[in-house]
Motif scaffolding. Structure first.
Motif, short mmCIF file in Angstrom:
data_model
loop_
_atom_site.label_atom_id
_atom_site.label_comp_id
_atom_site.label_asym_id
_atom_site.label_seq_id
_atom_site.Cartn_x
_atom_site.Cartn_y
_atom_site.Cartn_z
N ALA A 103 73.88 36.72 -31.72
CA ALA A 103 73.05 37.14 -30.64
C ALA A 103 73.59 37.40 -29.34
CB ALA A 103 72.05 36.23 -30.55
N GLY A 104 75.13 37.04 -29.49
CA GLY A 104 76.04 37.47 -28.33
C GLY A 104 75.95 36.11 -27.27
N ALA B 65 72.44 28.19 -37.59
CA ALA B 65 71.95 28.23 -36.27
C ALA B 65 73.20 28.75 -35.24
CB ALA B 65 71.38 27.19 -35.75
N VAL B 66 74.42 28.36 -35.50
CA VAL B 66 75.26 28.53 -34.67
C VAL B 66 75.86 30.13 -34.67
CG1 VAL B 66 77.93 28.22 -34.33
CG2 VAL B 66 76.55 26.21 -34.51
#
Length: 58
Positions: A18-19, A11-12
């Motif tokens: 994704a920026g 997730a990180v």
């Protein structure tokens, strides 16, 4: 590594991709008094010093 921990790491990484961690800071300028430079600029500025030392033996 547990599945839960692996999911948290993923997730990180997804957020980074994704920026979400794409942040600009003025810390380098504030701390050093000089604007930041790219890694390529840093290498170019120090290449002759490193070349003069030669390759260390292992």
């Amino acid at each position: 590594m547990s599945a839960e921990f692996a999911a948290a790491i993923a997730a990180v990484e997804d957020g980074i991709r994704a920026g979400r961690e794409d942040q600009v800071s003025t810390a380098v300028l504030e701390l050093t008094g000089r604007p930041p430079r790219t890694f390529a600029e840093f290498v170019q500025e120090h290449a002759t010093q490193w070349a003069a030392r030669g390759i260390p033996e292992r």
